[in-house]
Design a protein around this motif. Sequence first.
Motif, PDB file in Angstrom:
ATOM      1  N   ARG A 117      50.225 -33.151  73.658  1.00 58.74           N
ATOM      2  CA  ARG A 117      50.079 -31.798  73.107  1.00 58.74           C
ATOM      3  C   ARG A 117      49.350 -32.190  71.657  1.00 58.74           C
ATOM      4  N   LEU A 118      48.775 -31.109  71.244  1.00 56.27           N
ATOM      5  CA  LEU A 118      48.666 -30.872  69.854  1.00 56.27           C
ATOM      6  C   LEU A 118      49.544 -29.586  69.263  1.00 56.27           C
ATOM      7  N   GLN A 119      49.790 -29.628  67.896  1.00 61.77           N
ATOM      8  CA  GLN A 119      50.395 -28.380  67.637  1.00 61.77           C
ATOM      9  C   GLN A 119      49.431 -27.346  67.223  1.00 61.77           C
ATOM     10  N   ALA A 130      45.029 -35.526  66.336  1.00 65.24           N
ATOM     11  CA  ALA A 130      44.044 -34.475  66.120  1.00 65.24           C
ATOM     12  C   ALA A 130      42.484 -34.805  66.665  1.00 65.24           C
ATOM     13  N   ARG A 155      42.480 -40.152  70.980  1.00 69.39           N
ATOM     14  CA  ARG A 155      43.507 -39.904  72.016  1.00 69.39           C
ATOM     15  C   ARG A 155      43.515 -40.897  73.169  1.00 69.39           C
ATOM     16  N   THR A 206      41.648 -35.162  76.758  1.00 72.10           N
ATOM     17  CA  THR A 206      41.997 -33.543  76.526  1.00 72.10           C
ATOM     18  C   THR A 206      43.270 -33.334  76.779  1.00 72.10           C
ATOM     19  N   HIS A 244      39.715 -36.346  68.584  1.00 73.08           N
ATOM     20  CA  HIS A 244      39.544 -36.439  69.837  1.00 73.08           C
ATOM     21  C   HIS A 244      39.207 -37.941  70.457  1.00 73.08           C
ATOM     22  N   PHE A 293      46.258 -23.589  74.359  1.00 69.68           N
ATOM     23  CA  PHE A 293      46.199 -24.147  75.749  1.00 69.68           C
ATOM     24  C   PHE A 293      47.451 -24.918  75.941  1.00 69.68           C
ATOM     25  N   CYS A 294      48.044 -25.941  74.942  1.00 70.79           N
ATOM     26  CA  CYS A 294      49.148 -26.524  74.960  1.00 70.79           C
ATOM     27  C   CYS A 294      50.371 -25.538  74.869  1.00 70.79           C
ATOM     28  N   GLU A 295      50.232 -24.445  74.223  1.00 68.65           N
ATOM     29  CA  GLU A 295      51.356 -23.764  73.793  1.00 68.65           C
ATOM     30  C   GLU A 295      51.698 -22.874  75.239  1.00 68.65           C
ATOM     31  N   CYS A 336      48.014 -25.553  69.413  1.00 68.83           N
ATOM     32  CA  CYS A 336      46.899 -25.617  70.405  1.00 68.83           C
ATOM     33  C   CYS A 336      46.986 -24.463  71.085  1.00 68.83           C
ATOM     34  N   SER A 382      45.194 -26.892  81.198  1.00 72.78           N
ATOM     35  CA  SER A 382      46.089 -26.032  81.139  1.00 72.78           C
ATOM     36  C   SER A 382      46.295 -25.073  82.315  1.00 72.78           C
TER      37      SER A 382
END
Length: 102
Positions: free
Chosen positions: A10-12, A38, A43, A54, A40, A16-18, A14, A70
């Motif tokens: 995940r990203l902080q 961060a 990754r 993603t 793209h 969708f991640c949250e 984000c 997500s």
Amino acid sequence: MSDPDITVYRLQACPFCERVIRVLNDLDIPYRSRFVEARHSRRDVVKRLTGARTVPALVDERTGVTMSESANIVDYLETTYGEDTAVREESAASAADGGTVE
């Protein structure tokens, strides 16, 4: 205590991640977070796992599932680990032990 079976890439901050993290917490599922680059294009670890760069991306070692997106992850978690699943598994175990299923 052993390591959790689920890893979330995940990203902080984000959203969708949250969303995925919120569902994991709501279902009381232990997990480990791996924060990714961060940018793209950097990754690569996520690309090796899912074929895309993603996030969020989820790896469930218990079931062998690796996935991204997500909405798909949330559906998977609720179907695999949600309360209805626990009731079905309990009923199946009771039936296997000779108990009755109501």
